[in-house]
Design a protein around this motif. Structure first.
Motif, PDB file in Angstrom:
ATOM      1  N   LEU A   6       0.814  -1.229   0.000  1.00 11.48           N
ATOM      2  CA  LEU A   6       0.000   0.000   0.000  1.00 11.48           C
ATOM      3  C   LEU A   6       0.845   1.276   0.000  1.00 11.48           C
ATOM      4  CD1 LEU A   6      -2.857  -0.948   2.527  1.00 11.48           C
ATOM      5  CD2 LEU A   6      -3.047  -0.702   0.043  1.00 11.48           C
ATOM      6  N   ILE A   7       2.167   1.129   0.032  1.00  7.08           N
ATOM      7  CA  ILE A   7       3.015   2.334   0.095  1.00  7.08           C
ATOM      8  C   ILE A   7       2.793   3.224  -1.125  1.00  7.08           C
ATOM      9  CG2 ILE A   7       5.416   3.145  -0.064  1.00  7.08           C
ATOM     10  CD1 ILE A   7       6.115   1.010   2.055  1.00  7.08           C
ATOM     11  N   ARG A   8       2.681   2.631  -2.309  1.00  4.07           N
ATOM     12  CA  ARG A   8       2.422   3.462  -3.497  1.00  4.07           C
ATOM     13  C   ARG A   8       1.085   4.200  -3.363  1.00  4.07           C
ATOM     14  NH1 ARG A   8       6.083   2.407  -7.834  1.00  4.07           N
ATOM     15  NH2 ARG A   8       7.404   0.633  -7.332  1.00  4.07           N
ATOM     16  N   GLY A   9       0.099   3.521  -2.759  1.00  2.00           N
ATOM     17  CA  GLY A   9      -1.192   4.167  -2.510  1.00  2.00           C
ATOM     18  C   GLY A   9      -1.059   5.318  -1.529  1.00  2.00           C
ATOM     19  N   LEU A  10      -0.236   5.121  -0.496  1.00  2.00           N
ATOM     20  CA  LEU A  10       0.030   6.187   0.486  1.00  2.00           C
ATOM     21  C   LEU A  10       0.653   7.396  -0.213  1.00  2.00           C
ATOM     22  CD1 LEU A  10       0.625   7.485   3.287  1.00  2.00           C
ATOM     23  CD2 LEU A  10       2.700   6.079   3.368  1.00  2.00           C
ATOM     24  N   VAL A  11       1.614   7.142  -1.104  1.00  2.00           N
ATOM     25  CA  VAL A  11       2.282   8.238  -1.819  1.00  2.00           C
ATOM     26  C   VAL A  11       1.258   9.033  -2.639  1.00  2.00           C
ATOM     27  CG1 VAL A  11       3.920   8.783  -3.669  1.00  2.00           C
ATOM     28  CG2 VAL A  11       4.570   7.175  -1.862  1.00  2.00           C
ATOM     29  N   GLU A  12       0.448   8.323  -3.424  1.00  2.00           N
ATOM     30  CA  GLU A  12      -0.517   9.026  -4.286  1.00  2.00           C
ATOM     31  C   GLU A  12      -1.567   9.769  -3.463  1.00  2.00           C
ATOM     32  OE1 GLU A  12      -0.049   9.459  -7.541  1.00  2.00           O
ATOM     33  OE2 GLU A  12       1.744   8.246  -7.245  1.00  2.00           O
ATOM     34  N   GLU A  13      -2.035   9.131  -2.385  1.00  2.00           N
ATOM     35  CA  GLU A  13      -3.065   9.777  -1.572  1.00  2.00           C
ATOM     36  C   GLU A  13      -2.509  11.001  -0.848  1.00  2.00           C
ATOM     37  OE1 GLU A  13      -7.060   9.970   0.293  1.00  2.00           O
ATOM     38  OE2 GLU A  13      -6.078   9.859  -1.649  1.00  2.00           O
ATOM     39  N   SER A  14      -1.251  10.924  -0.397  1.00  2.00           N
ATOM     40  CA  SER A  14      -0.686  12.097   0.292  1.00  2.00           C
ATOM     41  C   SER A  14      -0.449  13.243  -0.691  1.00  2.00           C
ATOM     42  CB  SER A  14       0.574  11.735   1.067  1.00  2.00           C
ATOM     43  OG  SER A  14       1.544  11.144   0.247  1.00  2.00           O
ATOM     44  N   ILE A  15      -0.136  12.910  -1.950  1.00  2.00           N
ATOM     45  CA  ILE A  15       0.022  13.962  -2.968  1.00  2.00           C
ATOM     46  C   ILE A  15      -1.332  14.643  -3.214  1.00  2.00           C
ATOM     47  CG2 ILE A  15       0.607  14.440  -5.388  1.00  2.00           C
ATOM     48  CD1 ILE A  15       2.469  11.939  -5.260  1.00  2.00           C
ATOM     49  N   ARG A  16      -2.390  13.827  -3.347  1.00  2.00           N
ATOM     50  CA  ARG A  16      -3.742  14.391  -3.527  1.00  2.00           C
ATOM     51  C   ARG A  16      -4.150  15.203  -2.300  1.00  2.00           C
ATOM     52  NH1 ARG A  16      -9.215  13.753  -2.139  1.00  2.00           N
ATOM     53  NH2 ARG A  16      -8.671  12.314  -0.462  1.00  2.00           N
ATOM     54  N   TRP A  17      -3.907  14.629  -1.126  1.00  2.00           N
ATOM     55  CA  TRP A  17      -4.362  15.215   0.137  1.00  2.00           C
ATOM     56  C   TRP A  17      -3.737  16.583   0.368  1.00  2.00           C
ATOM     57  CZ3 TRP A  17      -8.251  14.211   3.130  1.00  2.00           C
ATOM     58  CH2 TRP A  17      -8.260  14.605   4.464  1.00  2.00           C
ATOM     59  N   GLU A  18      -2.440  16.680   0.128  1.00  4.50           N
ATOM     60  CA  GLU A  18      -1.724  17.926   0.440  1.00  4.50           C
ATOM     61  C   GLU A  18      -1.777  18.913  -0.729  1.00  4.50           C
ATOM     62  OE1 GLU A  18      -0.513  20.388   2.923  1.00  4.50           O
ATOM     63  OE2 GLU A  18      -0.750  18.340   3.657  1.00  4.50           O
ATOM     64  N   THR A  19      -1.703  18.428  -1.971  1.00  5.40           N
ATOM     65  CA  THR A  19      -1.713  19.291  -3.172  1.00  5.40           C
ATOM     66  C   THR A  19      -0.914  20.579  -2.923  1.00  5.40           C
ATOM     67  OG1 THR A  19      -3.920  18.428  -3.685  1.00  5.40           O
ATOM     68  CG2 THR A  19      -3.160  20.275  -5.004  1.00  5.40           C
ATOM     69  N   PRO A  20       0.425  20.490  -2.862  1.00  4.66           N
ATOM     70  CA  PRO A  20       1.218  21.662  -2.441  1.00  4.66           C
ATOM     71  C   PRO A  20       1.094  22.874  -3.360  1.00  4.66           C
ATOM     72  CG  PRO A  20       2.557  19.656  -2.432  1.00  4.66           C
ATOM     73  CD  PRO A  20       1.272  19.304  -3.102  1.00  4.66           C
ATOM     74  N   VAL A  21       0.962  22.650  -4.686  1.00  4.83           N
ATOM     75  CA  VAL A  21       0.775  23.794  -5.592  1.00  4.83           C
ATOM     76  C   VAL A  21      -0.721  24.088  -5.641  1.00  4.83           C
ATOM     77  CG1 VAL A  21       1.057  24.674  -7.935  1.00  4.83           C
ATOM     78  CG2 VAL A  21       2.823  23.212  -6.941  1.00  4.83           C
ATOM     79  N   LYS A  22      -1.098  25.257  -5.143  1.00  4.56           N
ATOM     80  CA  LYS A  22      -2.517  25.563  -4.968  1.00  4.56           C
ATOM     81  C   LYS A  22      -3.163  26.105  -6.239  1.00  4.56           C
ATOM     82  CE  LYS A  22      -2.002  24.299  -0.744  1.00  4.56           C
ATOM     83  NZ  LYS A  22      -2.269  22.898  -0.428  1.00  4.56           N
ATOM     84  N   HIS A  23      -2.420  26.792  -7.074  1.00 10.32           N
ATOM     85  CA  HIS A  23      -3.024  27.305  -8.309  1.00 10.32           C
ATOM     86  C   HIS A  23      -1.966  27.659  -9.337  1.00 10.32           C
ATOM     87  CE1 HIS A  23      -1.920  31.387  -6.849  1.00 10.32           C
ATOM     88  NE2 HIS A  23      -1.933  31.703  -8.124  1.00 10.32           N
ATOM     89  N   PHE A  24      -2.367  27.705 -10.572  1.00  8.78           N
ATOM     90  CA  PHE A  24      -1.645  28.408 -11.633  1.00  8.78           C
ATOM     91  C   PHE A  24      -2.674  29.195 -12.427  1.00  8.78           C
ATOM     92  CE2 PHE A  24       2.079  25.354 -11.483  1.00  8.78           C
ATOM     93  CZ  PHE A  24       3.015  26.333 -11.200  1.00  8.78           C
ATOM     94  N   MET A  25      -2.212  30.228 -13.107  1.00  5.28           N
ATOM     95  CA  MET A  25      -3.086  31.044 -13.947  1.00  5.28           C
ATOM     96  C   MET A  25      -2.852  30.708 -15.423  1.00  5.28           C
ATOM     97  SD  MET A  25      -4.465  32.802 -11.472  1.00  5.28           S
ATOM     98  CE  MET A  25      -5.486  33.992 -12.361  1.00  5.28           C
ATOM     99  N   ARG A  26      -3.887  30.838 -16.212  1.00  3.62           N
ATOM    100  CA  ARG A  26      -3.789  30.711 -17.666  1.00  3.62           C
ATOM    101  C   ARG A  26      -4.498  31.909 -18.298  1.00  3.62           C
ATOM    102  NH1 ARG A  26      -0.745  27.331 -16.158  1.00  3.62           N
ATOM    103  NH2 ARG A  26      -0.648  25.103 -16.707  1.00  3.62           N
ATOM    104  N   THR A  27      -4.113  32.243 -19.530  1.00  2.00           N
ATOM    105  CA  THR A  27      -4.722  33.365 -20.242  1.00  2.00           C
ATOM    106  C   THR A  27      -5.270  32.875 -21.577  1.00  2.00           C
ATOM    107  OG1 THR A  27      -3.064  34.830 -19.254  1.00  2.00           O
ATOM    108  CG2 THR A  27      -4.304  35.704 -21.118  1.00  2.00           C
ATOM    109  N   ALA A  28      -6.529  33.207 -21.857  1.00  2.00           N
ATOM    110  CA  ALA A  28      -7.152  32.774 -23.116  1.00  2.00           C
ATOM    111  C   ALA A  28      -6.541  33.551 -24.284  1.00  2.00           C
ATOM    112  CB  ALA A  28      -8.655  32.995 -23.062  1.00  2.00           C
ATOM    113  N   THR A  29      -6.148  32.833 -25.337  1.00  2.00           N
ATOM    114  CA  THR A  29      -5.525  33.501 -26.496  1.00  2.00           C
ATOM    115  C   THR A  29      -6.568  33.898 -27.539  1.00  2.00           C
ATOM    116  OG1 THR A  29      -5.120  31.368 -27.557  1.00  2.00           O
ATOM    117  CG2 THR A  29      -3.343  32.264 -26.192  1.00  2.00           C
ATOM    118  N   GLU A  30      -7.787  33.392 -27.394  1.00  2.00           N
ATOM    119  CA  GLU A  30      -8.883  33.815 -28.291  1.00  2.00           C
ATOM    120  C   GLU A  30     -10.216  33.554 -27.595  1.00  2.00           C
ATOM    121  OE1 GLU A  30      -9.579  30.363 -31.382  1.00  2.00           O
ATOM    122  OE2 GLU A  30      -7.422  30.787 -31.272  1.00  2.00           O
ATOM    123  N   ASP A  31     -11.291  34.102 -28.168  1.00  2.00           N
ATOM    124  CA  ASP A  31     -12.624  33.840 -27.613  1.00  2.00           C
ATOM    125  C   ASP A  31     -12.899  32.341 -27.679  1.00  2.00           C
ATOM    126  OD1 ASP A  31     -12.797  36.548 -27.455  1.00  2.00           O
ATOM    127  OD2 ASP A  31     -14.324  36.793 -29.009  1.00  2.00           O
TER     128      ASP A  31
END
Length: 423
Positions: A294-319
């Protein structure tokens, strides 16, 4: 339009430190207005993208939604104006892969992609295991009580990444301090002023000073690696060529900075978040302790749980249109990864920490062309640490109140005091 109170919450560094206000704000948005415009005071309006399916769609359409046209992280009108003034019109203090679009993004990514490929990283696993054991021995020497964030989780990935990069061990404390200043610029305990940053000038000055310190350090390293190349990442960057030309100064410095900061900070946050979650959920700890599969499951779940990068921005290049809403050319979009990783449409019981969660389709590393370059290294570091620590760890519980840093961009635990038994 998103209500003023929710808009204020989703930009508030203190709300991310507290955790619950953010979870509640995004849960409400997913239920009531999953794609809508926020306009907090002092900011340009921006779309808040809360559902995982919509975040994935934006991340896949790289020509339609650019990273680099406007700031890649949420910033005030005033801070944006000042950065552009300083940077000759560019909205970016640094220009790493994160701030690039094609063709630059593909060209610069190709430079180190092979280095971070799983088959190349396998050669590092024995050394990473040796490093992990060293930190676990140090943890044992604490005699049953430690701050897992400060004593283990910050230092172990830092050592791995600095060794990969080619930074001497003696300089690791400096790299950790600069990283925490960079991502913790809103946190009075971590930023370089050691104060609550109240205005744009102070915040920018603090950030600029940190970036300048990084650049001074890596400039000297570049000169050294051009004279004496080694088998490390720094030599790859120093001697790399894009379309036959050496990397531009800003691009080379930015490459080092993202490798040196994001390369360990996100893994540190996830590792500290995992022990915090297991200390609060003894049944989950016992499950993974009793079944190493289950260690691989622990790794994936802790990545989901913590989600260290909270956001990024994107800009629309057209309508265009997204989730039935009309997005205009030039519109700014805020991609909320914690929201995508708590999306009820994707995860059963998303607010439970579950090491057996399968499938676990989190988007903590991003998605598409901009997916995190170091994701395989981060996963390996975490897997190896748990493979070495869990057989020795008999029990773990909290020994005080854990705390997260105040930050709305990259944020994770800054203190996780624990009591433990080890053999």
């Amino acid at each position: 339009m998103i209500s003023a109170d929710i808009a204020a919450t989703i930009i508030d560094p203190k709300a991310y430190a507290a955790g619950r206000p953010i979870d509640e704000a995004f849960a409400r948005l997913r239920a009531e207005s999953p794609l809508d415009i926020a306009q907090p005071e002092g900011f340009d309006p921006f779309w808040v993208v809360t559902r995982q399916a919509d975040i994935r769609e934006v991340e896949l359409k790289n020509e339609l939604f650019h990273n680099g046209d406007r700031s890649t992280v949420l910033t005030t009108i005033e801070a944006d104006r000042k950065v552009r003034q300083m940077m000759g019109g560019s909205p970016h203090l640094v220009r790493s892969l994160v701030q690039m679009d094609n063709p630059d993004h593909a060209n610069y990514r190709r430079l180190t992609q092979g280095y971070f490929a799983p088959q190349n990283l396998r050669a590092l696993e024995d050394r990473i295991r040796e490093i992990a054991r060293g930190f676990i021995d140090r943890m044992a020497a604490h005699g049953g009580r430690c701050d897992f964030a400060r004593d283990v989780a910050f230092l172990y990935p830092l050592h791995v990444v600095m060794e990969v990069l080619g930074v001497p061990e003696a300089d690791e404390p400096r790299m950790l301090k600069l990283t925490q200043e960079l991502f913790g610029s809103a946190d009075p305990e971590l930023n370089r002023t050691q104060a609550t940053v109240a205005d744009t000038d102070a915040a920018l000055q603090s950030l600029q000073g940190t970036v300048a310190d990084f650049m001074m350090y890596f400039n000297a390293m570049t000169e050294d690696r051009r004279r004496n190349p080694r088998q490390d990442l720094a030599s790859l960057i120093a001697n790399g060529r894009i379309e036959g030309q050496p990397l531009g100064h800003l691009e080379a410095m930015s490459y080092y900075i993202i490798a040196a900061t994001a390369g360990h900070d996100t893994t540190s946050s996830t590792t500290a978040g995992a022990i915090w979650a297991m200390a609060e959920n003894p049944a989950q700890f016992r499950k993974v302790k009793n079944d190493p599969a289950l260690i691989r499951g622990l790794v994936e779940e802790s990545i989901r749980w913590e989600t260290p990068v909270k956001h990024f921005m994107r800009t629309a290049t057209e309508d265009t249109e997204l989730a039935g809403r009309k997005i205009a050319k030039g519109d700014w979009l805020f991609l909320s990864y914690p929201s995508g990783n708590r999306d009820e449409a994707v995860f059963d019981d998303p607010f439970a920490f579950d090491v057996t969660r399968s499938p676990n389709r989190h988007i903590a590393f991003g998605y598409g062309a901009h997916v995190c370059l170091g994701q395989h290294l981060g996963r390996m570091e975490m897997r190896v640490l748990w493979e070495e620590l869990l057989p020795r760890l008999e029990s773990v519980e909290l020994d005080g109140e854990p705390r997260r840093m105040q930050a709305s961009f990259v944020c994770g635990p800054k203190s996780v005091p624990i009591r433990f038994r080890m053999h």
